[in-house]
Design a protein around this motif. Structure first.
Motif, PDB file in Angstrom:
ATOM      1  N   SER A   1     -26.165  -2.896  -3.322  1.00  0.00           N
ATOM      2  CA  SER A   1     -26.093  -4.323  -3.613  1.00  0.00           C
ATOM      3  C   SER A   1     -25.947  -4.505  -5.119  1.00  0.00           C
ATOM      4  O   SER A   1     -26.596  -3.803  -5.900  1.00  0.00           O
TER       5      SER A   1
ATOM      6  N   SER B   1     -19.349  -1.064  -0.366  1.00  0.00           N
ATOM      7  CA  SER B   1     -20.244  -0.239   0.440  1.00  0.00           C
ATOM      8  C   SER B   1     -21.495  -1.016   0.839  1.00  0.00           C
ATOM      9  O   SER B   1     -22.085  -1.737   0.031  1.00  0.00           O
ATOM     10  N   ASP B   2     -21.914  -0.857   2.098  1.00  0.00           N
ATOM     11  CA  ASP B   2     -23.143  -1.504   2.571  1.00  0.00           C
ATOM     12  C   ASP B   2     -24.393  -0.841   2.021  1.00  0.00           C
ATOM     13  O   ASP B   2     -25.499  -1.383   2.175  1.00  0.00           O
TER      14      ASP B   2
END
Length: 514
Positions: free
Chosen positions: A499, A495-496
């Protein structure tokens, strides 16, 4: 050389010896407080920081939780930590097991007065000392309060029976003193101290002198505990107590669950339960109803915590049942209690029962070995402390539905001083009727298997967070929640919105990109 064997003394010694072993073994093996206790650890630190005066709120999990919990265990832990070398965690590791071991002797004294027999009391204490319900929750980190509560409850009941039989001032004084100790130790033992004391009064002291004695016991306990409850009421009113009292569900489903056998712990209790049914049969014949009535009422009034108090009655009934079974096996008929175990068949049955109860207790011990933070958990916590600034919000995906039996959920706020939005501990004092709905939401979160589910859950519940922790289950674990954790980790990685900030064999920490 010709002295007769004192079997009750021998059985009491066996109960204390093996009872201590099964209580200390998981503690020593783990090296970190078992399961819960994180909030209590913080409350002890709050107490010490406030000069041993009760704070208005605890700093635990930044949740504005009233410092309304009975404080005796906190004071004991705080004072011991000031007197003894080592960290405060050592106190939370060993003190509950030590106090719970003392409860074995206290139970024997109470059983001896209740059953009017050293032999029956010694049989009952074997059952009690090796029953998982007498130590599982008592030796955990949270046992720093629970263990004191049970110890003082037993001591109070021991003195209360003698009080309503002989009405001596020393029994009155000690009943008040130990009753105050029970009230100041744990909310549930305060409830059961009142219930059990009332039961003893009804069965042993229902006369004029009994009424007077009961009145002075109630008055004395109220006066001795008034500095605590008076301060809490002046600060917070009744609301925290009303809220905490709603965490014991009194529904038909909760009552039916008591008599259903559906898990390992239930089956481990089966031998003692069967012996208790024999004891009930014996007492029905003798028209003795105190133990049975007390046991039933303990469950009815407190389905959540009544089992540990009902165990007191069950253990005594099982002791009577073991004696009766031994008499049947040896065909002792109407012989005296002391002579039943003079026959080889009775002794064989007795020591076989002891071995069985010890075996059951050892199985329960192995369950406890997996209920504390491990090195991988602590490494992740250390990384958070070194790399994350304060006042951040975490979601902890651990794969455990019930937050209050999840050691990471409880200890994470204590060890990191960060806010965990998925930790339930302490909210029983603030959420009132919203406690169970929120508990269900936290359980639902643990089933999230992808990033979309986490986003939907946080939006639905209005939870704004900074980090998501995903624990990695063992490869051999194929249960539904373990599978959900693995798929969740894969989804979050891709998923963007996240992080990866930390990775180990045990845990992943993702930073949420708002």
């Amino acid at each position: 050389m010709n002295r007769k064997l004192d079997l009750p003394a021998l059985l009491l010694f066996v109960a204390l010896l093996f009872g201590a072993i099964v209580r200390f073994y998981p503690v020593i093996t783990n090296g970190f407080p078992l399961n819960d206790g994180g909030m209590f650890y913080t409350m002890v630190q709050d107490l010490k920081s406030n000069g041993y005066a009760l704070p208005q709120f605890t700093t635990y999990n930044h949740a504005d939780i009233p410092f309304a919990y009975p404080p005796l265990g906190f004071y004991a832990a705080a004072l011991l930590s000031a007197l003894l070398p080592g960290s405060d965690l050592t106190i939370f590791l060993y003190l509950p097991a030590l106090v719970n071991t003392f409860s074995i002797l206290a139970f024997y004294l109470f059983a001896k007065e209740t059953l009017n027999s050293r032999t029956l009391a010694s049989l009952a204490v074997i059952v009690f000392s090796l029953s998982s319900r007498s130590f599982l929750w008592q030796v955990m980190g949270g046992g720093v309060t629970r263990s004191f509560g049970m110890l003082f409850l037993l001591l109070m009941l021991w003195q209360a029976i003698q009080l309503f039989r002989e009405y001596k001032n020393k029994y009155l004084f000690l009943t008040i003193l130990f009753g105050a100790g029970a009230v100041l130790s744990h909310p549930q033992t305060a409830l059961h101290a009142a219930l059990s004391g009332a039961m003893i009064f009804l069965f042993y002291g229902l006369n004029k002198r009994g009424f007077i004695s009961a009145f002075f016991v109630g008055l004395g306990v109220a006066l001795l505990t008034s500095p605590w409850w008076g301060l809490v009421l002046s600060r917070h009113g009744l609301q925290p107590f009303i809220s905490a009292g709603q965490t014991s569900q009194r529904t038909l489903e909760s009552y039916l669950s008591i008599i259903q056998f559906g898990g390992l712990n239930d089956y481990l209790l089966l031998p003692a339960t069967l012996l208790a049914f024999i004891g009930i049969y014996v007492f029905f014949q003798e028209r003795k109803f105190f133990l049975l009535t007390w046991m039933v009422l303990a469950y009815l009034i407190d389905p959540r915590g009544g089992s540990s108090v009902a165990l007191l009655a069950v253990s005594m009934l099982a002791g009577v049942g073991l004696l009766q079974l031994s008499a049947w096996v040896s065909r002792s008929g109407n012989e005296q209690i002391e002579t039943v175990f003079m026959k080889r068949s009775s002794l064989t049955l007795l020591f076989s029962a002891i071995f069985l109860f010890l075996f059951v207790a050892m199985i329960s011990d192995f369950q406890l070995l997996n209920t504390s933070l491990k090195s991988g958990d602590l490494e992740m916590v250390e990384w958070v402390n070194s790399n994350v600034d304060g006042d951040k919000t975490f979601l902890l995906a651990t794969g455990r539905e019930f937050s209050m039996s999840d050691p990471l959920q409880e200890w994470f706020p204590t060890l990191t001083e960060q806010y965990s939005a998925t930790t339930l501990q302490g909210l029983e004092w603030t959420l009132t009727e919203r406690f169970f709905p929120w508990s269900e939401q936290l359980a639902a979160f643990q089933h999230c298997a992808d990033a979309a589910c986490v986003d939907e859950w946080s939006t639905l519940n209005g939870v704004d967070y900074d980090y998501l922790v995903v624990m990695i289950p063992a490869e051999m674990n194929t249960q539904e929640l373990a599978v959900s954790l693995r798929t969740l980790a894969t989804s979050i990685r891709g998923s963007d919105m996240y992080s990866l900030a930390y990775e180990s064999e045990r845990a992943l920490v993702f930073k949420y990109q708002k």
